[in-house]
Write a protein that holds these residues in place. Structure first.
Motif, PDB file in Angstrom:
ATOM      1  N   GLU A 189     -51.652  26.953   2.227  1.00 58.25           N
ATOM      2  CA  GLU A 189     -51.356  26.053   1.570  1.00 58.25           C
ATOM      3  C   GLU A 189     -49.969  25.326   0.783  1.00 58.25           C
ATOM      4  O   GLU A 189     -49.300  24.405   1.124  1.00 58.25           O
ATOM      5  N   ARG A 190     -49.835  26.738   0.323  1.00 55.11           N
ATOM      6  CA  ARG A 190     -48.149  26.484  -0.165  1.00 55.11           C
ATOM      7  C   ARG A 190     -46.799  26.777   1.124  1.00 55.11           C
ATOM      8  O   ARG A 190     -45.997  26.376   0.822  1.00 55.11           O
ATOM      9  N   ALA A 191     -47.833  27.755   2.169  1.00 52.91           N
ATOM     10  CA  ALA A 191     -47.472  27.469   2.902  1.00 52.91           C
ATOM     11  C   ALA A 191     -46.137  26.431   3.887  1.00 52.91           C
ATOM     12  O   ALA A 191     -45.058  25.883   4.217  1.00 52.91           O
ATOM     13  N   GLN A 192     -47.507  25.444   3.849  1.00 62.15           N
ATOM     14  CA  GLN A 192     -47.705  23.919   5.040  1.00 62.15           C
ATOM     15  C   GLN A 192     -46.615  23.128   3.630  1.00 62.15           C
ATOM     16  O   GLN A 192     -45.896  21.894   3.856  1.00 62.15           O
ATOM     17  N   SER A 193     -46.419  23.609   2.352  1.00 61.13           N
ATOM     18  CA  SER A 193     -45.910  22.476   1.882  1.00 61.13           C
ATOM     19  C   SER A 193     -44.502  22.723   1.399  1.00 61.13           C
ATOM     20  O   SER A 193     -43.607  22.455   1.446  1.00 61.13           O
ATOM     21  N   ARG A 194     -44.501  23.975   1.738  1.00 61.35           N
ATOM     22  CA  ARG A 194     -42.824  24.744   1.736  1.00 61.35           C
ATOM     23  C   ARG A 194     -42.155  23.416   3.086  1.00 61.35           C
ATOM     24  O   ARG A 194     -40.983  23.680   2.879  1.00 61.35           O
ATOM     25  N   ILE A 195     -42.636  24.130   4.037  1.00 63.25           N
ATOM     26  CA  ILE A 195     -42.505  23.460   5.539  1.00 63.25           C
ATOM     27  C   ILE A 195     -41.851  21.581   5.321  1.00 63.25           C
ATOM     28  O   ILE A 195     -40.959  20.982   5.252  1.00 63.25           O
ATOM     29  N   VAL A 196     -42.770  21.213   4.792  1.00 65.99           N
ATOM     30  CA  VAL A 196     -42.679  19.132   4.555  1.00 65.99           C
ATOM     31  C   VAL A 196     -41.939  19.363   3.936  1.00 65.99           C
ATOM     32  O   VAL A 196     -41.043  18.832   4.169  1.00 65.99           O
ATOM     33  N   ASP A 197     -41.410  20.210   2.404  1.00 65.72           N
ATOM     34  CA  ASP A 197     -39.848  19.195   1.155  1.00 65.72           C
ATOM     35  C   ASP A 197     -39.083  19.888   2.325  1.00 65.72           C
ATOM     36  O   ASP A 197     -38.452  19.407   2.644  1.00 65.72           O
ATOM     37  N   ALA A 198     -39.207  21.200   3.093  1.00 69.28           N
ATOM     38  CA  ALA A 198     -37.280  21.574   4.117  1.00 69.28           C
ATOM     39  C   ALA A 198     -37.296  20.739   4.927  1.00 69.28           C
ATOM     40  O   ALA A 198     -36.086  20.770   5.599  1.00 69.28           O
ATOM     41  N   GLU A 199     -38.551  20.655   6.079  1.00 68.42           N
ATOM     42  CA  GLU A 199     -37.899  19.708   6.800  1.00 68.42           C
ATOM     43  C   GLU A 199     -37.575  18.396   6.523  1.00 68.42           C
ATOM     44  O   GLU A 199     -37.138  17.137   7.103  1.00 68.42           O
ATOM     45  N   THR A 200     -38.553  17.198   4.750  1.00 71.21           N
ATOM     46  CA  THR A 200     -38.309  16.344   4.875  1.00 71.21           C
ATOM     47  C   THR A 200     -36.967  16.363   4.178  1.00 71.21           C
ATOM     48  O   THR A 200     -35.513  15.299   5.019  1.00 71.21           O
ATOM     49  N   ALA A 201     -35.925  17.431   3.444  1.00 69.57           N
ATOM     50  CA  ALA A 201     -34.437  17.081   3.801  1.00 69.57           C
ATOM     51  C   ALA A 201     -33.964  17.143   4.670  1.00 69.57           C
ATOM     52  O   ALA A 201     -32.525  17.036   5.396  1.00 69.57           O
ATOM     53  N   ASN A 202     -34.512  18.079   6.165  1.00 68.76           N
ATOM     54  CA  ASN A 202     -33.962  18.087   7.328  1.00 68.76           C
ATOM     55  C   ASN A 202     -33.132  17.232   8.270  1.00 68.76           C
ATOM     56  O   ASN A 202     -32.690  16.629   8.286  1.00 68.76           O
ATOM     57  N   VAL A 203     -34.272  16.775   7.912  1.00 62.75           N
ATOM     58  CA  VAL A 203     -34.436  14.776   8.935  1.00 62.75           C
ATOM     59  C   VAL A 203     -32.890  14.023   8.029  1.00 62.75           C
ATOM     60  O   VAL A 203     -32.484  13.629   9.191  1.00 62.75           O
ATOM     61  N   ASP A 204     -32.869  14.082   7.233  1.00 62.33           N
ATOM     62  CA  ASP A 204     -31.598  13.222   6.448  1.00 62.33           C
ATOM     63  C   ASP A 204     -30.404  13.798   6.816  1.00 62.33           C
ATOM     64  O   ASP A 204     -28.888  13.079   5.720  1.00 62.33           O
ATOM     65  N   ASP A 205     -29.933  15.465   7.286  1.00 61.66           N
ATOM     66  CA  ASP A 205     -29.270  16.040   6.683  1.00 61.66           C
ATOM     67  C   ASP A 205     -27.936  15.499   8.108  1.00 61.66           C
ATOM     68  O   ASP A 205     -28.520  16.349   9.317  1.00 61.66           O
ATOM     69  N   PRO A 206     -26.631  15.420   7.869  1.00 61.33           N
ATOM     70  CA  PRO A 206     -25.817  14.744   9.064  1.00 61.33           C
ATOM     71  C   PRO A 206     -25.451  16.263   9.751  1.00 61.33           C
ATOM     72  O   PRO A 206     -24.767  15.637  10.541  1.00 61.33           O
ATOM     73  N   THR A 207     -24.950  17.277   8.984  1.00 63.77           N
ATOM     74  CA  THR A 207     -24.582  18.512  10.282  1.00 63.77           C
ATOM     75  C   THR A 207     -25.571  19.268  10.468  1.00 63.77           C
ATOM     76  O   THR A 207     -24.948  19.716  11.323  1.00 63.77           O
ATOM     77  N   LEU A 208     -26.902  18.626  10.972  1.00 66.41           N
ATOM     78  CA  LEU A 208     -27.802  19.438  11.666  1.00 66.41           C
ATOM     79  C   LEU A 208     -27.571  18.545  12.892  1.00 66.41           C
ATOM     80  O   LEU A 208     -27.603  17.243  13.580  1.00 66.41           O
ATOM     81  N   ALA A 209     -27.899  18.922  14.213  1.00 68.36           N
ATOM     82  CA  ALA A 209     -27.943  18.583  15.517  1.00 68.36           C
ATOM     83  C   ALA A 209     -28.727  17.890  15.690  1.00 68.36           C
ATOM     84  O   ALA A 209     -29.476  17.871  14.922  1.00 68.36           O
ATOM     85  N   PRO A 210     -29.123  16.835  16.356  1.00 66.61           N
ATOM     86  CA  PRO A 210     -29.650  15.578  16.814  1.00 66.61           C
ATOM     87  C   PRO A 210     -31.361  16.139  17.254  1.00 66.61           C
ATOM     88  O   PRO A 210     -32.396  15.922  16.575  1.00 66.61           O
ATOM     89  N   THR A 211     -31.411  17.369  18.190  1.00 71.19           N
ATOM     90  CA  THR A 211     -32.479  17.562  18.176  1.00 71.19           C
ATOM     91  C   THR A 211     -32.848  18.290  17.154  1.00 71.19           C
ATOM     92  O   THR A 211     -34.564  19.054  17.396  1.00 71.19           O
ATOM     93  N   ARG A 212     -32.250  19.171  16.264  1.00 69.41           N
ATOM     94  CA  ARG A 212     -32.931  19.755  15.157  1.00 69.41           C
ATOM     95  C   ARG A 212     -33.531  19.054  14.143  1.00 69.41           C
ATOM     96  O   ARG A 212     -34.348  18.990  14.024  1.00 69.41           O
ATOM     97  N   ARG A 213     -32.921  17.690  14.220  1.00 69.24           N
ATOM     98  CA  ARG A 213     -33.428  16.515  13.126  1.00 69.24           C
ATOM     99  C   ARG A 213     -34.655  16.077  14.105  1.00 69.24           C
ATOM    100  O   ARG A 213     -35.741  15.136  13.045  1.00 69.24           O
ATOM    101  N   ARG A 214     -34.562  16.023  15.464  1.00 68.43           N
ATOM    102  CA  ARG A 214     -36.124  15.420  15.823  1.00 68.43           C
ATOM    103  C   ARG A 214     -37.207  16.622  15.541  1.00 68.43           C
ATOM    104  O   ARG A 214     -38.218  15.898  15.182  1.00 68.43           O
ATOM    105  N   HIS A 215     -36.989  17.422  15.699  1.00 65.15           N
ATOM    106  CA  HIS A 215     -37.655  18.466  15.371  1.00 65.15           C
ATOM    107  C   HIS A 215     -37.996  18.593  13.933  1.00 65.15           C
ATOM    108  O   HIS A 215     -39.710  18.686  13.529  1.00 65.15           O
ATOM    109  N   ALA A 216     -37.680  18.159  13.283  1.00 66.06           N
ATOM    110  CA  ALA A 216     -37.893  18.037  11.432  1.00 66.06           C
ATOM    111  C   ALA A 216     -39.026  17.522  11.238  1.00 66.06           C
ATOM    112  O   ALA A 216     -39.612  17.465  10.574  1.00 66.06           O
TER     113      ALA A 216
END
Length: 221
Positions: A189-216
């Motif tokens: 459960e902690r692993a899932q929560s960490r991923i959700v928090d990290a990927e939520t931040a990645n979705v709106d990170d303009p420095t990441l490539a579009p493919t990486r943001r889609r993965h997020a």
């Protein structure tokens, strides 16, 4: 002069350059590359067989790794009987090989950090090696095992009956050994929560490539 052909390698979630050149893999270096190289050197010296070997840095500044033949898997149908127990043993052996080492920096061991099936090479349905060591770091065993158990065993797609998912989870737990079920479930459960928090931040990170943001976006969903 022999010109070596570069073959792009795909299948993971990393947008960095990864290519095969003969019997080697060339990978663009990132912030974790230097530490990963030290970890791979330690694993080689310890006789750990389930990781590529770090062979140096090429003329373009890329890591050179030994190529591990096989494929990744994205569904239990592609895994043979005994695969989950074997995967658990592979992770336990990694932790044992680094427990108490200076690289663990006072933590339990060095963890892979991302030991999903997408970063595991299989041959004939059985796991043989973990790849993509850029997330390895000092940590706790359950942090790694919880993430592995979630990504290997729990599926919201693919029509895998929950009773089968539970069986796979028990097999992986028993393969790793010496862990209480309730502690493993909490770690998942902690692993899932960490991923959700990290990927939520990645979705709106303009420095990441579009493919990486889609993965997020897909990871959060």
């Amino acid at each position: 002069m022999v010109v070596m052909t570069e073959e792009p390698l795909t299948g993971g979630n990393n947008a960095m350059e990864v290519v095969r050149v003969g019997d080697t893999v060339r990978r663009a270096r990132d912030a974790g590359a230097a530490f990963a190289a030290r970890v791979l050197a330690q694993l080689e010296s310890a006789g750990y067989p389930h990781a590529p070997r770090h062979l140096g840095i090429d003329e373009r500044g890329r890591d050179i790794l030994s190529f591990v033949p096989g494929t990744t898997t994205d569904h239990p149908a592609r895994r043979a009987p005994g695969a989950y127990a074997a995967g658990g043993r592979m992770l336990r052996e990694l932790h044992e090989a680094t427990a108490g080492h200076a690289l663990a920096a006072g933590r339990e061991c060095v963890i892979h950090g991302d030991p999903g099936p997408f970063n595991t090479i299989f041959r004939q349905g059985l796991p043989v090696a973990f790849i993509d060591w850029s997330s390895c770091r000092p940590g706790g065993r359950l942090e790694d095992l919880g993430y592995m158990a979630w990504t290997w065993c729990i599926l919201s797609q693919g029509r895998v009956p929950p009773v089968e998912q539970a069986r796979h989870l028990r097999e992986l737990r028993d393969g790793y050994g010496a862990v209480e079920t309730v502690l493993l479930l909490d770690a998942m459960e902690r692993a899932q929560s960490r991923i959700v928090d990290a990927e939520t931040a990645n979705v709106d990170d303009p420095t990441l490539a579009p493919t990486r943001r889609r993965h997020a976006e897909a990871a959060v969903a």
